[in-house]
Design an enzyme around this catalytic site. Structure first.
Site, PDB file in Angstrom:
ATOM      1  N   SER A   1      -7.141 -13.639  37.677  1.00 47.86           N
ATOM      2  CA  SER A   1      -7.395 -12.196  37.623  1.00 47.86           C
ATOM      3  C   SER A   1      -8.133 -11.723  38.871  1.00 47.86           C
ATOM      4  CB  SER A   1      -8.203 -11.834  36.376  1.00 47.86           C
ATOM      5  OG  SER A   1      -7.450 -12.083  35.206  1.00 47.86           O
TER       6      SER A   1
ATOM      7  N   LYS B   1     -17.383 -10.986  31.371  1.00 49.35           N
ATOM      8  CA  LYS B   1     -17.357 -10.788  29.923  1.00 49.35           C
ATOM      9  C   LYS B   1     -18.692 -11.093  29.256  1.00 49.35           C
ATOM     10  CE  LYS B   1     -13.060  -9.438  29.462  1.00 49.35           C
ATOM     11  NZ  LYS B   1     -12.705  -8.114  28.931  1.00 49.35           N
TER      12      LYS B   1
END
Length: 332
Positions: free
Chosen positions: A292, A52
């Site tokens: 994840s 991110k």
């Protein structure tokens, strides 16, 4: 006399983002007896330890270029944590104020990291406008953001809402950097790419770039299993969560940045399967990753076990570090 190669001295953490390494998981391949290569792209090598960081820098820099963002504005974003951490670090380096609306029940490391950089953290249900409709939207992250945009953001002039769910700078940065890095570092020798889907930016950008290079590359998307979604919610406690499926959702509940047209296959992974494979990665190949990443790794192994994929090269994108999960039960 030969000179020792040196690296330059950088002047901003944004210059440290990207060019993350690929690591073949040889111990995992041998232990699980898979016949395909499994190569992990380790995104925790970014400065704030997640993929991110790419998105955070891209959205801020695009807003600057567009003239939308000045030092008089406060950056606002909604996140399940990692985008907030990346934004907090970059906002601090660039001198911006940041307010992060964070999904409920994220690990405490994420909120602490955002606050450490000077960002303000507000849980979703502490926003009165969202709390008022929490039961109506049934925990829908996309719906919560739409409520926040309409009821709060559109009434303020001194904020810039980046909104990673539909901000095209999100998939674009993966088209411009993540995808090309995979193509470059594998010298174009890649058959399958596996990535988990949250906002959709990674899979959409990487998939679009790689399919332009070779339309035969298969793109596999990973989403939470039905049981995992059900287990997130306590029916007596409204909760807004950014963990959601997209394969069986109506379009209005799916982030705009999910480009379904480039996805060849969707694999559902339950939370315990994801957690187990994050632990396997740590114990076999020494890489500490989060849930994840564990989910993407589980899916990559499932694909690698198929007879038709013997000898193929699978690149699996592992988005973040397991250090953000040490306060949870992940490694207990």
């Amino acid at each position: 006399m030969s000179q020792v190669a040196t690296k330059p001295i950088y002047t901003s953490i944004t210059q440290l983002i990207g060019n993350t390494p690929l690591l073949r998981l040889v111990n995992l391949e041998e232990k699980l007896d898979v016949k395909a290569e499994i190569i992990a792209k380790l995104e925790y090598f970014n400065p704030s330890n997640s993929i991110k960081d790419r998105v955070a820098a891209s959205m801020i820099e695009q807003a600057e270029k567009n003239g939308e963002l000045t030092k008089e504005h406060t950056i606002v974003e909604t996140t399940s944590g990692n985008t907030g951490v990346g934004l907090a670090a970059i906002a601090a380096a660039k001198g911006y104020k940041l307010k992060v609306l964070i999904q409920d029940n994220v690990s405490e490391e994420r909120t602490k990291a955002i606050k450490a950089h000077g960002g303000e953290v507000i849980p979703f249900l502490e926003v009165p406008e969202i709390a008022a409709v929490a039961e109506e939207i049934d925990g829908d992250f996309v719906a919560a953001i739409n409520v926040y945009k309409k009821e709060v953001i559109e009434k303020q002039d001194d904020v810039v809402f980046l909104n990673q769910l539909d901000n095209k700078a999100n998939p674009q940065i993966h088209f411009d950097t993540t995808g090309p890095e995979i193509w470059r570092d594998t010298e174009g020798q890649v058959d399958i790419v596996v990535a988990s889907v949250g906002t959709g930016g990674t899979i959409s950008g990487v998939g679009a770039f790689l399919k332009e290079q070779n339309s035969n590359i298969k793109i596999v998307a990973v989403e939470p299993g039905l049981n995992s979604i059900a287990s997130i919610q306590d029916p007596d406690i409204p909760e807004i969560t950014g963990v959601y499926r997209f394969s069986d959702m109506e379009d209005e509940k799916v982030p705009d940045n999910v480009n379904r047209s480039i996805i060849d296959e969707i694999i559902s992974v339950e939370t315990e399967q994801a957690n187990e494979h994050a632990r396997i990665a740590a114990k076999l190949d020494g890489i500490l990753v989060g849930t994840s990443s564990g989910g993407a790794l589980f899916a990559a192994i499932e694909v690698a076990k198929r007879p038709e994929n013997k000898g193929k090269r699978i690149v699996v994108i592992l988005p973040d570090t397991g250090l953000r999960y040490l306060s949870t039960d992940l490694f207990k």
